[in-house]
Design a protein around this motif. Structure first.
Motif, PDB file in Angstrom:
ATOM      1  N   LEU A 151       1.009  -1.290  -0.059  1.00 19.38           N
ATOM      2  CA  LEU A 151      -0.041   0.163  -0.096  1.00 19.38           C
ATOM      3  C   LEU A 151       0.731   1.316   0.063  1.00 19.38           C
ATOM      4  O   LEU A 151       0.361   2.302  -0.806  1.00 19.38           O
ATOM      5  CB  LEU A 151      -1.014   0.052   1.385  1.00 19.38           C
ATOM      6  N   PHE A 152       2.060   1.205   0.895  1.00 19.73           N
ATOM      7  CA  PHE A 152       2.972   2.383   0.738  1.00 19.73           C
ATOM      8  C   PHE A 152       3.374   2.676  -0.548  1.00 19.73           C
ATOM      9  O   PHE A 152       3.490   3.873  -0.991  1.00 19.73           O
ATOM     10  CB  PHE A 152       3.963   2.046   1.995  1.00 19.73           C
ATOM     11  N   CYS A 153       4.011   1.633  -1.277  1.00 14.15           N
ATOM     12  CA  CYS A 153       4.600   1.536  -2.482  1.00 14.15           C
ATOM     13  C   CYS A 153       3.523   2.284  -3.435  1.00 14.15           C
ATOM     14  O   CYS A 153       3.835   3.171  -4.463  1.00 14.15           O
ATOM     15  CB  CYS A 153       5.189   0.395  -2.838  1.00 14.15           C
ATOM     16  N   GLU A 154       2.372   1.700  -3.370  1.00 10.84           N
ATOM     17  CA  GLU A 154       1.339   1.975  -4.242  1.00 10.84           C
ATOM     18  C   GLU A 154       1.003   3.355  -4.466  1.00 10.84           C
ATOM     19  O   GLU A 154       0.645   4.185  -5.183  1.00 10.84           O
ATOM     20  CB  GLU A 154       0.266   1.065  -4.341  1.00 10.84           C
ATOM     21  N   SER A 155       0.893   3.907  -2.981  1.00 12.11           N
ATOM     22  CA  SER A 155       0.354   5.151  -2.617  1.00 12.11           C
ATOM     23  C   SER A 155       1.234   6.356  -2.812  1.00 12.11           C
ATOM     24  O   SER A 155       1.263   7.381  -3.200  1.00 12.11           O
ATOM     25  CB  SER A 155      -0.206   5.162  -1.406  1.00 12.11           C
ATOM     26  N   THR A 156       2.676   5.907  -2.938  1.00 11.11           N
ATOM     27  CA  THR A 156       3.735   6.947  -3.054  1.00 11.11           C
ATOM     28  C   THR A 156       4.656   6.593  -4.272  1.00 11.11           C
ATOM     29  O   THR A 156       5.354   7.791  -4.679  1.00 11.11           O
ATOM     30  CB  THR A 156       4.852   6.960  -1.793  1.00 11.11           C
ATOM     31  N   TYR A 177       9.445  11.075   3.605  1.00 12.68           N
ATOM     32  CA  TYR A 177       8.013  10.841   3.737  1.00 12.68           C
ATOM     33  C   TYR A 177       7.372  11.411   4.814  1.00 12.68           C
ATOM     34  O   TYR A 177       7.656  11.221   5.846  1.00 12.68           O
ATOM     35  CB  TYR A 177       7.510   9.443   3.547  1.00 12.68           C
ATOM     36  N   SER A 205       4.027  11.024   5.299  1.00 17.70           N
ATOM     37  CA  SER A 205       3.001   9.932   5.461  1.00 17.70           C
ATOM     38  C   SER A 205       3.111   8.887   6.477  1.00 17.70           C
ATOM     39  O   SER A 205       4.263   8.228   6.703  1.00 17.70           O
ATOM     40  CB  SER A 205       2.285   9.520   4.325  1.00 17.70           C
ATOM     41  N   GLY A 224       2.201   5.986   6.579  1.00 16.51           N
ATOM     42  CA  GLY A 224       2.537   4.629   6.051  1.00 16.51           C
ATOM     43  C   GLY A 224       3.850   4.201   5.774  1.00 16.51           C
ATOM     44  O   GLY A 224       4.018   3.054   5.507  1.00 16.51           O
TER      45      GLY A 224
END
Length: 195
Positions: free
Chosen positions: A35-40, A85, A87, A89
């Motif tokens: 999720l972290f990789c996909e969102s950033t 970062y 965030s 996440g």
């Protein structure tokens, strides 16, 4: 069994059982990293996944040779730095990546307590998530009583019980992977991609 007793029990695990314990917890943490990789747009999730798959493959065929030093470099390359970062996440993603590094060090014989490190990181990720998402300040008893923390501790205890009956090999690995993914959510309650 208390949180402390869980860590003491994990400390007793050796060899295949210690690596299997760690890999199962990391499988539950993997959606947090994804999720972290996909969102950033941070990194290719496949690199993390490929290293974790290599650990599972080693567990399936323990005589298999894996270049652990190369796998360790691959994980270090895709471990995010919190200063880059803003965030939340990033922290569960770091916990997942550091857990995978600790497991590789355990497999290398560099860190015999690697499974304990993963156990603590998994519980620590849940604790910090509860603190970050709670609308009220919680003391340590409040965190322990939280359903997400209860679920985490119960999962680790169930895993320890299951491992005590296992000898190793493909069937056991399939059982452990199924256990890690059966709820369809990560240790933080984040939905997993079914693919």
């Amino acid at each position: 069994m208390s949180k402390l007793n869980t860590f003491a029990a994990v400390r007793q695990l050796k060899g295949w059982h210690a690596v299997a314990f760690a890999a199962t917890l990391i499988e539950r943490m993997a959606p947090n990293y994804t999720l972290f990789c996909e969102s950033t747009g941070y990194a290719e999730v496949s690199q993390f996944r490929n290293v974790l798959n290599a650990v599972w493959e080693w567990l399936s065929v323990p005589k298999m040779k894996i270049n652990l030093a190369v796998q360790l470099e691959r994980i270090e390359d895709v471990t995010p730095h919190p200063s880059e970062y803003d965030s939340y996440g990033v922290y569960p993603a770091i916990d997942a990546a550091v857990s995978l590094s600790s497991t590789l060090l355990l497999m290398q014989g560099e860190d015999p307590q690697g499974a304990v490190v993963v156990s603590k990181l998994s519980q620590g990720a849940v604790e910090s998530f509860i603190e970050a998402t709670s609308e009220v300040a919680l003391d340590s008893e409040g965190i322990k009583a939280h359903p997400l923390m209860q679920w985490e501790i119960e999962f680790q205890q169930e895993l320890l019980t299951l491992l005590a009956q296992m000898k190793g090999g493909r069937e056991d690995v399939a059982t452990l992977k199924a256990l890690a993914t059966q709820e369809g959510v990560s240790n933080l309650g984040i939905e997993c991609d079914p693919s």
